[in-house]
Design an enzyme around this catalytic site. Structure first.
Site, mmCIF file in Angstrom:
data_model
loop_
_atom_site.group_PDB
_atom_site.id
_atom_site.type_symbol
_atom_site.label_atom_id
_atom_site.label_comp_id
_atom_site.label_asym_id
_atom_site.label_seq_id
_atom_site.Cartn_x
_atom_site.Cartn_y
_atom_site.Cartn_z
ATOM 1 N N LYS A 195 0.830 -1.212 0.000
ATOM 2 C CA LYS A 195 0.000 0.000 0.000
ATOM 3 C C LYS A 195 0.863 1.260 0.000
ATOM 4 C CE LYS A 195 -4.353 -1.706 1.783
ATOM 5 N NZ LYS A 195 -5.407 -1.587 2.793
ATOM 6 N N LYS A 234 -4.254 -10.462 -6.827
ATOM 7 C CA LYS A 234 -5.557 -10.758 -6.203
ATOM 8 C C LYS A 234 -6.667 -9.817 -6.710
ATOM 9 C CE LYS A 234 -6.237 -8.182 -2.029
ATOM 10 N NZ LYS A 234 -6.562 -7.966 -0.677
ATOM 11 N N LYS A 288 -11.162 -4.652 -4.786
ATOM 12 C CA LYS A 288 -12.220 -3.694 -5.097
ATOM 13 C C LYS A 288 -11.657 -2.338 -5.471
ATOM 14 C CE LYS A 288 -13.999 -4.024 -0.359
ATOM 15 N NZ LYS A 288 -12.992 -3.728 0.644
HETATM 16 P P1 AMP Z 1 -10.927 -6.091 2.352
HETATM 17 O O1 AMP Z 1 -11.707 -5.892 1.122
HETATM 18 O O2 AMP Z 1 -9.461 -5.890 2.139
HETATM 19 O O3 AMP Z 1 -11.461 -5.362 3.545
HETATM 20 O O4 AMP Z 1 -11.076 -7.641 2.698
HETATM 21 C C1 AMP Z 1 -12.188 -8.183 3.365
HETATM 22 C C2 AMP Z 1 -12.079 -9.685 3.438
HETATM 23 O O5 AMP Z 1 -12.154 -10.271 2.137
HETATM 24 C C3 AMP Z 1 -10.763 -10.187 4.049
HETATM 25 O O6 AMP Z 1 -11.038 -11.332 4.828
HETATM 26 C C4 AMP Z 1 -9.953 -10.546 2.844
HETATM 27 O O7 AMP Z 1 -8.993 -11.540 3.135
HETATM 28 C C5 AMP Z 1 -11.014 -11.076 1.899
HETATM 29 N N1 AMP Z 1 -10.602 -10.893 0.492
HETATM 30 C C6 AMP Z 1 -10.370 -9.713 -0.131
HETATM 31 N N2 AMP Z 1 -10.021 -9.910 -1.419
HETATM 32 C C7 AMP Z 1 -10.022 -11.255 -1.607
HETATM 33 C C8 AMP Z 1 -9.724 -12.104 -2.722
HETATM 34 N N3 AMP Z 1 -9.374 -11.605 -3.910
HETATM 35 N N4 AMP Z 1 -9.827 -13.445 -2.554
HETATM 36 C C9 AMP Z 1 -10.192 -13.960 -1.365
HETATM 37 N N5 AMP Z 1 -10.474 -13.226 -0.280
HETATM 38 C C10 AMP Z 1 -10.386 -11.890 -0.375
#
Ligand code: AMP
Ligand code: TRP
Length: 338
Positions: free
Chosen positions: A120, A202, A205
């Site tokens: 980041k 990965k 969003k």
């Molecule tokens: P975040 O969007 O970073 O707040 O992530 C929220 C949750 O979604 C966390 O548990 C992440 O590990 C999971 N997560 C986010 N992106 C992915 C992805 N591409 N594949 C699997 N899990 C994800």
């Protein structure tokens, strides 16, 4: 029936997501879907970690709107607000208070090793703020306040879970047992859903390319188009191999949404081409997301219902969190309130 005794014995789950955008298929498969499967066996708290989102510059009105949308997506996806405590992190001041105390037993060197910070920091060169650096301490506070046994997350959060465990252990050793040491709960298939455009990265969003991710609320046509455009390879054979990351990603998506094992998915697609694979994967996604999207539309009309959930769940979380915070304050030597 849930007797009071049963309720008391159930283990505790805590997890959260940042309201930095509309949730993606990666969030759903990697985390949210498991939360729903776990809600009957555990006492669960699911948070919208709005304070964490501030580590990256946000448009205030947009952040407020998205936080509410994430909460509605949790419920639309099947989290029952009667069974789970669904709440905003910023409505429970104990998160910030515990975070400060924990930051005083966390070392710069530990935080420096965090790969998410490095990534980041590189991406937001002009805004490498202190919050971005101490992000994992706030995350540890989130988890430890509720004495969580289990934290269901995608694979990218594994390192953050490890530092939360280290901080908890250090605190317990120094001041006496206060914290439960949490464990990560990472799904076997789907722990890392990849970008549809660069399948070695990965799905995120915050990707600049909208074709790289599917949003939980994307219309069926959009989903089919994004999957059609998904990057594959020139092998022309459907195999589950690291040499074919695009195809592997589509198989992972298919397997976790259909509940079929990878082996049986491979059998299913035997002698079929990429066109067939994409069509079926697209349809599987559309069908999996359809009920969520319908419920979301219903919830949007129901402002009072959502407001009540925010209020009631926020109160419950506060009550729980205060208990741990008081213990911590006492242990470290802060004066009692008179
Ligand atoms: P975040 O969007 O970073 O707040 O992530 C929220 C949750 O979604 C966390 O548990 C992440 O590990 C999971 N997560 C986010 N992106 C992915 C992805 N591409 N594949 C699997 N899990 C994800
Ligand atoms: N850091 C997590 C992510 O980006 C979000 C998060 C914050 C979290 N606090 C948490 C996840 C506590 C699990 C438990 O995905």
């Amino acid at each position: 029936m849930d007797t009071a005794q049963n309720q008391a014995k159930k283990k505790i789950i805590f997890s959260g997501m940042q309201p930095t955008g509309v949730l993606t298929l990666g969030n759903y498969i990697g985390a949210l879907k498991n939360w729903i499967d776990l809600q009957d066996q555990y006492n669960c708290l699911y948070c919208i970690v709005d304070l964490h989102s501030l580590t990256v510059r946000q448009d205030p009105a947009r952040l407020r709107k998205r936080s509410r949308e994430v909460l509605m997506q949790y419920i639309a996806a099947g989290l029952d607000p009667e069974k789970n405590i669904i709440f905003y992190q910023s409505h429970v001041p104990a998160h910030s208070e515990l975070s400060w105390i924990l930051s005083c037993i966390t070392y710069m060197g530990e935080l420096n090793r965090m790969t998410q910070f490095k990534e980041k920091a590189q991406k937001n060169e002009g805004n490498v703020n202190a919050g971005l650096f101490t992000y994992p301490v706030l995350m540890a506070a989130d988890i430890l306040l509720y004495q969580a046994d289990l934290v269901p997350v995608g694979e990218d959060q594994k390192q953050h879970l490890e530092i939360a465990r280290d901080i908890a252990t250090r605190f317990n050793n120094r001041y006496g047992n206060v914290f439960t040491i949490p464990e990560a709960y990472i799904p076997k298939v789907g722990a890392r859903i990849m970008s549809l455009q660069e399948p070695t990265k990965k799905m995120s969003k915050s990707d600049e390319n909208e074709n790289a991710y599917i949003q939980i609320l994307d219309e069926p046509n959009r989903i089919m188009n994004k999957i059609k455009r998904a990057v594959t390879d020139s092998e022309g054979q459907i195999r589950y191999s690291d040499q074919q990351p695009g195809v592997k990603n589509l198989l992972n998506i298919y397997s976790s949404l259909s509940g079929e094992s990878i082996e049986s998915a491979l059998e299913h697609f035997e002698n079929k081409g990429y066109g067939d694979l994409k069509k079926e994967v697209g349809e599987t996604i559309v069908e999996a997301l359809r009920p969520i999207q319908e419920r979301f539309k219903e919830l949007e009309k129901n402002k009072d219902y959502i407001d009540q959930i925010i209020k009631d769940n926020g109160d419950k979380a506060n009550c729980f969190a205060q208990r741990t915070l008081r213990k911590v304050q006492k242990k470290v030597g802060l004066p009692p309130r008179i």
